[in-house]
Design an enzyme around this catalytic site. Sequence first.
Site, PDB file in Angstrom:
ATOM      1  N   ARG A 169       0.823  -1.232   0.000  1.00 55.20           N
ATOM      2  CA  ARG A 169       0.000   0.000   0.000  1.00 55.20           C
ATOM      3  C   ARG A 169       0.853   1.277   0.000  1.00 55.20           C
ATOM      4  O   ARG A 169       0.487   2.274   0.624  1.00 55.20           O
ATOM      5  CB  ARG A 169      -0.953   0.029   1.201  1.00 55.20           C
ATOM      6  CG  ARG A 169      -1.930  -1.093   1.242  1.00 55.20           C
ATOM      7  CD  ARG A 169      -2.868  -1.102   0.039  1.00 55.20           C
ATOM      8  NE  ARG A 169      -3.979  -1.991   0.299  1.00 55.20           N
ATOM      9  CZ  ARG A 169      -3.961  -3.295   0.054  1.00 55.20           C
ATOM     10  NH1 ARG A 169      -2.898  -3.854  -0.506  1.00 55.20           N
ATOM     11  NH2 ARG A 169      -5.015  -4.042   0.324  1.00 55.20           N
ATOM     12  N   CYS A 218     -10.562   0.077   2.927  1.00 59.95           N
ATOM     13  CA  CYS A 218      -9.998  -0.137   4.257  1.00 59.95           C
ATOM     14  C   CYS A 218      -9.378   1.168   4.747  1.00 59.95           C
ATOM     15  O   CYS A 218      -8.651   1.838   4.021  1.00 59.95           O
ATOM     16  CB  CYS A 218      -8.955  -1.245   4.222  1.00 59.95           C
ATOM     17  SG  CYS A 218      -9.722  -2.874   4.121  1.00 59.95           S
ATOM     18  N   GLU A 288      -4.587   3.869   6.168  1.00 60.56           N
ATOM     19  CA  GLU A 288      -4.289   3.339   4.830  1.00 60.56           C
ATOM     20  C   GLU A 288      -4.820   4.315   3.789  1.00 60.56           C
ATOM     21  O   GLU A 288      -4.261   4.449   2.707  1.00 60.56           O
ATOM     22  CB  GLU A 288      -4.945   1.957   4.684  1.00 60.56           C
ATOM     23  CG  GLU A 288      -4.461   1.152   3.496  1.00 60.56           C
ATOM     24  CD  GLU A 288      -5.418   1.213   2.319  1.00 60.56           C
ATOM     25  OE1 GLU A 288      -5.116   0.600   1.298  1.00 60.56           O
ATOM     26  OE2 GLU A 288      -6.465   1.877   2.405  1.00 60.56           O
TER      27      GLU A 288
HETATM   28  N1  EPU Z   1     -11.979 -10.073  10.411  1.00 56.94           N
HETATM   29  C1  EPU Z   1     -12.697 -10.057  11.577  1.00 56.94           C
HETATM   30  N2  EPU Z   1     -13.553  -9.011  11.786  1.00 56.94           N
HETATM   31  C2  EPU Z   1     -13.710  -7.990  10.890  1.00 56.94           C
HETATM   32  C3  EPU Z   1     -12.969  -8.018   9.706  1.00 56.94           C
HETATM   33  C4  EPU Z   1     -12.092  -9.085   9.486  1.00 56.94           C
HETATM   34  O1  EPU Z   1     -12.572 -10.942  12.421  1.00 56.94           O
HETATM   35  O2  EPU Z   1     -14.502  -7.086  11.156  1.00 56.94           O
HETATM   36  C5  EPU Z   1     -11.084 -11.220  10.170  1.00 56.94           C
HETATM   37  C6  EPU Z   1     -11.589 -12.071   8.999  1.00 56.94           C
HETATM   38  O3  EPU Z   1     -12.522 -13.013   9.434  1.00 56.94           O
HETATM   39  C7  EPU Z   1     -10.311 -12.687   8.478  1.00 56.94           C
HETATM   40  C8  EPU Z   1      -9.244 -11.633   8.768  1.00 56.94           C
HETATM   41  O4  EPU Z   1      -9.810 -10.750   9.747  1.00 56.94           O
HETATM   42  O5  EPU Z   1      -9.998 -13.837   9.222  1.00 56.94           O
HETATM   43  C9  EPU Z   1      -8.864 -10.830   7.529  1.00 56.94           C
HETATM   44  O6  EPU Z   1     -10.020 -10.185   6.990  1.00 56.94           O
HETATM   45  P1  EPU Z   1     -10.242  -9.957   5.416  1.00 56.94           P
HETATM   46  O7  EPU Z   1     -10.076 -11.252   4.696  1.00 56.94           O
HETATM   47  O8  EPU Z   1     -11.479  -9.189   5.241  1.00 56.94           O
HETATM   48  O9  EPU Z   1      -8.979  -9.127   4.985  1.00 56.94           O
HETATM   49  P2  EPU Z   1      -8.391  -7.800   5.585  1.00 56.94           P
HETATM   50  O10 EPU Z   1      -7.011  -8.105   6.084  1.00 56.94           O
HETATM   51  O11 EPU Z   1      -9.321  -7.143   6.534  1.00 56.94           O
HETATM   52  C10 EPU Z   1      -7.243  -7.096   3.347  1.00 56.94           C
HETATM   53  C11 EPU Z   1      -7.078  -5.783   2.648  1.00 56.94           C
HETATM   54  C12 EPU Z   1      -8.288  -5.475   1.807  1.00 56.94           C
HETATM   55  C13 EPU Z   1      -8.526  -6.586   0.810  1.00 56.94           C
HETATM   56  C14 EPU Z   1      -8.706  -7.889   1.593  1.00 56.94           C
HETATM   57  C15 EPU Z   1      -8.839  -9.099   0.689  1.00 56.94           C
HETATM   58  C16 EPU Z   1      -5.754  -4.168   3.913  1.00 56.94           C
HETATM   59  C17 EPU Z   1      -5.785  -3.064   4.915  1.00 56.94           C
HETATM   60  N3  EPU Z   1      -6.932  -4.742   3.637  1.00 56.94           N
HETATM   61  O12 EPU Z   1      -8.308  -6.895   4.275  1.00 56.94           O
HETATM   62  O13 EPU Z   1      -8.014  -4.263   1.097  1.00 56.94           O
HETATM   63  O14 EPU Z   1      -9.682  -6.327   0.038  1.00 56.94           O
HETATM   64  O15 EPU Z   1      -7.519  -8.124   2.417  1.00 56.94           O
HETATM   65  O16 EPU Z   1      -7.611  -9.412   0.116  1.00 56.94           O
HETATM   66  O17 EPU Z   1      -4.685  -4.519   3.426  1.00 56.94           O
HETATM   67  C18 EPU Z   1      -8.234  -1.904   0.869  1.00 56.94           C
HETATM   68  O18 EPU Z   1      -7.058  -1.892   0.536  1.00 56.94           O
HETATM   69  O19 EPU Z   1      -8.911  -0.844   0.897  1.00 56.94           O
HETATM   70  C19 EPU Z   1      -8.833  -3.170   1.262  1.00 56.94           C
HETATM   71  C20 EPU Z   1     -10.074  -3.227   1.690  1.00 56.94           C
END
Ligand code: EPU
Length: 300
Positions: A169, A218, A288
């Site tokens: 990012r 995010c 972010e």
């Molecule tokens: N989770 C929770 N509670 C929540 C949200 C997430 O427990 O409210 C848990 C999920 O169950 C999962 C883990 O956290 O086990 C990761 O969640 P998720 O798969 O949604 O991925 P993320 O790490 O929250 C990242 C990127 C997203 C991207 C997704 C999918 C960042 C900050 N976020 O989210 O990117 O779409 O992976 O690859 O790197 C963005 O850049 O704007 C963005 C949304």
Amino acid sequence: MTFPFPDALQAIPHRRDVPFARLTTLGVGGLCRWLFEPVSEAQAQAFVRACARAGLSWRMLGGGSNLVVLGDVPLAMRLRLPQEPLRSGLELQASAAYGHIKLSLAAAEMGLAGLEYASGIPGSVGGAMHMNAGAYGRELVDVLARYRFLTPEGELVEKAPEPGEFRYRWSVLGEGRVALGLILRLAEGDPERIRALAADYRRKRGTSQPLRRRNAGCIFKNPPGQSAGRLIDQAGLKGLRVGDAEVSPEHGNFLVNHGGATSAQFAELMALVRTRVLERHGIELEPEVEIWAAGDPITR
Ligand code: EPU
């Protein structure tokens, strides 16, 4: 009122007092006092050169999908380059003004694989370069063969990415460079299978992210080895509201606008989330999203 900028800017299409509510997906912010929208690389170059010579500070606006604007912005530029993506063998060339999702769809139609992860990431190609956008373990730099940009002085450069120029990012473009376009190196693939994979990513996104409400993606970066969304969730912050700004009940790392939110409400909510996550987990979340502070004099 007389034109307050160098004469070279007169010929570039521009608008006055455009609300950031219309320029960003989150739908808040003050006014963009002067918005210049070059329709060619030459116009973009003329803009950057004239501003550099005159010592004018300005901001680079992309698709507005990763941006929280906290007040009025005196001067900004947004590219309106009309070119359609151009395929040459396994390479795909696109302008920074092109839609990131549209580019992913275009690649699929052409039978070019590797950009499926981008099928649900909104914003412009330039913004995706600027942030090194990514999802599902892939990011833009993985498929980036070359990129074009203007230096802060307005010199046009096209080069291959070097190690360290694109990270999680973050990209070197944030250091005052203006993304103009890119050339991706993709792989031969079956359009049907590419479309199916892209649809699968979009479906996953649709089940975990609040896509029906205005948001800026995010809000915080994932700390190393952690998920910001999970940390916010574990701190019990989902549903926390300041006015019409809310921590999404669907995904903790999304703040949503229920319609009438203000930038001050989002700023307060972000600060609250950071404080509570620090108290609960001892971790400082880093934004972010880009944040443009009111009256901020910094160039870009
Ligand atoms: N989770 C929770 N509670 C929540 C949200 C997430 O427990 O409210 C848990 C999920 O169950 C999962 C883990 O956290 O086990 C990761 O969640 P998720 O798969 O949604 O991925 P993320 O790490 O929250 C990242 C990127 C997203 C991207 C997704 C999918 C960042 C900050 N976020 O989210 O990117 O779409 O992976 O690859 O790197 C963005 O850049 O704007 C963005 C949304």
